[in-house]
Design a protein around this motif. Structure first.
Motif, short mmCIF file in Angstrom:
data_model
loop_
_atom_site.label_atom_id
_atom_site.label_comp_id
_atom_site.label_asym_id
_atom_site.label_seq_id
_atom_site.Cartn_x
_atom_site.Cartn_y
_atom_site.Cartn_z
N SER A 428 -8.37 20.72 4.70
CA SER A 428 -7.95 22.10 4.48
C SER A 428 -6.60 22.34 5.15
O SER A 428 -6.29 21.76 6.19
N GLY A 429 -5.79 23.20 4.55
CA GLY A 429 -4.45 23.50 5.05
C GLY A 429 -3.47 23.51 3.90
O GLY A 429 -3.83 23.34 2.73
N THR A 430 -2.19 23.73 4.20
CA THR A 430 -1.19 23.74 3.14
C THR A 430 -0.93 22.31 2.65
O THR A 430 -1.18 21.34 3.37
N VAL A 431 -0.41 22.21 1.44
CA VAL A 431 -0.09 20.90 0.89
C VAL A 431 0.95 20.20 1.76
O VAL A 431 0.86 19.00 2.03
N ARG A 432 1.92 20.95 2.27
CA ARG A 432 2.96 20.36 3.12
C ARG A 432 2.34 19.77 4.39
O ARG A 432 2.66 18.64 4.78
N GLU A 433 1.45 20.52 5.04
CA GLU A 433 0.80 20.01 6.25
C GLU A 433 -0.05 18.79 5.94
O GLU A 433 -0.11 17.85 6.72
N GLU A 434 -0.71 18.82 4.78
CA GLU A 434 -1.58 17.71 4.41
C GLU A 434 -0.78 16.42 4.19
O GLU A 434 -1.20 15.34 4.62
N LEU A 435 0.35 16.54 3.53
CA LEU A 435 1.13 15.35 3.21
C LEU A 435 1.87 14.80 4.42
O LEU A 435 1.97 13.59 4.62
N THR A 436 2.41 15.68 5.24
CA THR A 436 3.25 15.23 6.35
C THR A 436 2.47 15.02 7.63
O THR A 436 2.98 14.37 8.55
N ARG A 484 -3.33 11.42 -6.72
CA ARG A 484 -1.88 11.30 -6.63
C ARG A 484 -1.34 11.89 -5.33
O ARG A 484 -0.41 11.37 -4.73
N LEU A 485 -1.93 13.02 -4.88
CA LEU A 485 -1.51 13.59 -3.59
C LEU A 485 -1.85 12.65 -2.44
O LEU A 485 -1.08 12.50 -1.48
N ILE A 486 -3.02 12.02 -2.52
CA ILE A 486 -3.41 11.07 -1.47
C ILE A 486 -2.46 9.87 -1.46
O ILE A 486 -2.05 9.38 -0.39
N LEU A 487 -2.07 9.41 -2.65
CA LEU A 487 -1.11 8.31 -2.71
C LEU A 487 0.24 8.73 -2.14
O LEU A 487 0.89 7.96 -1.41
N ALA A 488 0.68 9.96 -2.45
CA ALA A 488 1.95 10.45 -1.89
C ALA A 488 1.89 10.50 -0.37
O ALA A 488 2.86 10.17 0.32
N ALA A 490 0.12 8.54 1.57
CA ALA A 490 0.22 7.17 2.06
C ALA A 490 1.64 6.65 1.97
O ALA A 490 2.14 5.98 2.88
N LEU A 491 2.33 6.95 0.88
CA LEU A 491 3.71 6.48 0.71
C LEU A 491 4.64 7.14 1.71
O LEU A 491 5.57 6.50 2.22
N LEU A 492 4.41 8.42 2.00
CA LEU A 492 5.26 9.13 2.94
C LEU A 492 5.14 8.55 4.35
O LEU A 492 6.11 8.57 5.13
N ALA A 493 3.98 7.99 4.69
CA ALA A 493 3.81 7.36 6.01
C ALA A 493 4.68 6.12 6.16
O ALA A 493 5.01 5.73 7.27
N ALA A 494 5.05 5.49 5.04
CA ALA A 494 5.97 4.34 5.01
C ALA A 494 5.58 3.24 5.99
O ALA A 494 6.39 2.82 6.83
N PRO A 495 4.35 2.73 5.91
CA PRO A 495 3.97 1.63 6.82
C PRO A 495 4.61 0.32 6.39
O PRO A 495 5.04 0.15 5.24
N ASP A 496 4.66 -0.65 7.29
CA ASP A 496 5.19 -1.96 6.96
C ASP A 496 4.28 -2.69 5.97
O ASP A 496 4.75 -3.47 5.14
N VAL A 497 2.96 -2.44 6.09
CA VAL A 497 2.00 -3.02 5.16
C VAL A 497 1.13 -1.89 4.62
O VAL A 497 0.51 -1.15 5.40
N LEU A 498 1.09 -1.75 3.30
CA LEU A 498 0.28 -0.71 2.65
C LEU A 498 -0.74 -1.38 1.75
O LEU A 498 -0.38 -2.16 0.86
N VAL A 499 -2.02 -1.10 1.99
CA VAL A 499 -3.12 -1.65 1.20
C VAL A 499 -3.73 -0.51 0.39
O VAL A 499 -4.24 0.46 0.97
N LEU A 500 -3.68 -0.62 -0.93
CA LEU A 500 -4.16 0.43 -1.83
C LEU A 500 -5.35 -0.09 -2.62
O LEU A 500 -5.30 -1.18 -3.21
N GLU A 501 -6.42 0.70 -2.63
CA GLU A 501 -7.61 0.34 -3.42
C GLU A 501 -7.62 1.18 -4.70
O GLU A 501 -7.88 2.38 -4.66
N ASP A 502 -7.35 0.54 -5.83
CA ASP A 502 -7.39 1.18 -7.14
C ASP A 502 -6.78 2.57 -7.10
O ASP A 502 -7.46 3.58 -7.34
#
Length: 564
Positions: A428-436, A484-488, A490-502
């Motif tokens: 719960s919270g704003t989309v901006r807070e959730e993503l960042t 798609r928001l969850i993927l965004a 994860a991408l915004l976190a910009a880790p060195d290794v990103l593991v995505l499940e489907d």
């Protein structure tokens, strides 16, 4: 969940590790780490209760002074003394309330903090180790029960001290009456004891049923959309009704025992009062004690019902607190799947490779690898690649940048490796807070992450854009929008290794194609592993790894064009 997991090294230094050997050990630990609120509460409790105990004795002495022809000065003196006792009691009572609330707040806040710290330490492992209802009930009902026990301590100490003082004063006046008080009051308190064990058993049963009901309610709310789709809403509602009736019956059983306890707390000291008054009246008729002393004895014996009722309340509250502390200790004894290595090895800088000789998964540094595996195995495989100890079968450790995963510092591992899967949720919270996650990200980075995940149209469709508030779980969004928001995120976190499940299982083919191409471009130079059997992901991969159900690896290196 898609987030950076908790690093134990950032826990507040002022909060030591809790003693979880048992419920009493935990309650004593709360006392030890900050004893002054309880000490002050106990002192003020005594100062508050003692004047109340002495007032009957003062009034009795005033009556005797008047009956023996004492002057007005003596009468005024005793009256002023009674008034002074009343003022002292009022002031001590005001302080006692503040001190008791302070002790309660200490127990509440510290229990909340150790629970939250440990829940975050457990991370994703918590889901498989405890019911969500148990965690919610501990954070609410159990914490409140522990706080109530600390609130009643000051009044209980004052009640015990005042009862002893009254017994001594009455014994000095009349040894026989004093002996009756010394025997009767403890007997009344001990008479309540046999009711405590059944109350504790019934409280534990009620607490267990509450945990089950809370878990079921959370599951129904989280899966309501699916339940409606398959027509299972009525069936699950009926299951919850049955569970709620079990909670009600357990509550009624505990309530009946509490009622007997409260009744005993009134009846037993009442018997003591009646006996003392009857005995004192006989002594007064015999001339052994004066009329004033009889009044003092009656007032004192009536006062003694207060310490007994306070002791009854304390016994009941401590019984509930013991049950609650036991539940808290059960949660605090859960161990995370990953532990900090004794001698951690640093990871090399820059892009990291990820290799698992046991399964044949090998992701080269800075490249996108697609793993095709049975759907029911992707979660276990992702666990093994991202969590130390992800497999307990004795298989060789996964290598991250050439370093065994179980030798990497947990803080560094969780800052450089991120896993995003189907169990991730939106809070719960704003989309901006959730993503960042309130981290420092530029508007350009945020826009790029939304574009890469093809989620910019999701934000544009919301009433207030990035400032739109989401309900817990993003229930107002469709499955594809949430994904798609969850993927965004994860991408915004910009880790060195990103593991995505489907990551695109809930979107159409056109959207999936855009997401796959954009992720491949945006993650260029960083290691990305995608578990998917979609040809669209396989089409943009630098390397493809196929795994069958028996973990027999077979891979094709697209850059070389030959089997690897």
């Amino acid at each position: 969940m898609t987030n950076r997991l908790f690093d134990a090294s950032v826990a507040p230094a002022s909060l030591p590790e809790a003693d979880v050997r048992g419920p009493w050990a935990y309650l004593w630990w709360l006392v030890r780490i900050r004893p002054w609120p309880l000490v002050l509460s106990g002192l003020l409790g005594a100062v508050w209760m003692v004047p109340l105990a002495l007032i009957p004795l003062v009034i009795g002495r005033a009556i005797d002074e008047a009956g023996q022809g004492g002057g007005q000065a003596d009468l005024y003196l005793w009256s002023l003394l009674a008034l002074a006792l009343g003022v002292v009691q009022a002031l001590a009572g005001a302080g006692l309330i503040q001190a008791a609330v302070g002790a309660e707040a200490h127990a509440l806040s510290h229990t909340h903090r150790v629970l939250m710290r440990h829940v975050v330490r457990l991370g994703a492992a918590l889901r498989g180790k405890a019911r969500s209802g148990d965690v919610a009930a501990s954070a609410a009902a159990d914490v409140e029960s522990i706080g109530n026990a600390f609130e009643v301590v000051g009044r209980t100490i004052g009640a015990v001290f005042a009862a002893v003082l009254v017994a001594v004063a009455l014994t000095a006046t009349s040894p026989l009456l004093g002996l009756a008080v010394l025997i009767g009051v403890p007997a009344a308190v001990l008479g309540i004891g046999p009711l405590l064990q059944p109350l504790q058993v019934r409280d534990e049963a009620q607490r267990e049923q509450m945990g089950i009901a809370t878990s079921q309610a959370g599951d129904i709310v989280a899966g309501l959309r699916i339940l409606r789709g398959i027509g299972g809403e009525a069936g699950f509602a009926e299951r919850f009704r049955r569970t709620s009736q079990e909670v009600r019956r357990a509550g009624e059983s505990a309530g009946r025992m509490e009622a007997w306890l409260q009744a005993a707390g009134i009846f037993l000291p009442g018997l003591v009062t009646v006996g003392i008054v009857w005995f004192g009246a006989r002594l007064a008729l015999q001339g052994t004690i004066t009329a004033g002393e009889l009044v003092a004895f009656y007032g004192a014996s009536a006062f003694l019902t207060l310490p007994v009722s306070t002791a009854t309340e304390a016994a009941e509250t401590l019984s509930l607190a013991k049950v609650a502390a036991g539940r808290v200790c059960t949660l605090l004894r859960l161990t995370p799947d990953a532990t900090q290595p004794a001698h951690p090895e640093p990871l090399p800088p820059g892009p990291l490779s990820l290799a698992d000789a046991h399964t044949g998964i090998a992701a080269e540094a800075g490249r996108l690898t697609v793993v095709v595996a049975p759907t029911d195995r992707t979660g276990d495989l992702a666990d093994r690649l991202t969590r130390p100890g992800g497999s307990d079968d004795g298989a060789p450790a996964v290598l991250l940048g050439g370093i065994p995963l179980d030798r990497v510092d947990l803080a560094e591992l969780r800052s450089r490796v991120l896993r995003s899967g189907p169990t991730d949720t939106l809070f719960s919270g704003t989309v901006r807070e959730e993503l960042t996650a309130e981290a420092a990200h530029s508007p350009h980075d945020l826009d790029r992450a939304l574009f890469t995940a093809d989620a910019d149209d999701v934000v544009e469709a919301l009433p207030a854009g990035l400032d739109t508030r989401l309900d817990e779980g993003g229930r107002a969004l469709s499955g594809g929008q949430r994904q798609r928001l969850i993927l965004a995120r994860a991408l915004l976190a910009a880790p060195d290794v990103l593991v995505l499940e489907d990551p695109t299982s809930s979107v159409d083919a056109h959207t999936e194609a855009r997401v796959a191409e954009r992720v491949a471009a945006a993650r260029a130079g960083r290691t990305t592993i995608v578990f998917s059997d979609s040809p669209l992901w396989r089409g943009v991969a630098d390397r493809e790894v196929r795994l069958d159900a028996d973990r027999i690896p077979g891979s094709l290196d697209r850059s070389a064009g030959v089997p690897s």
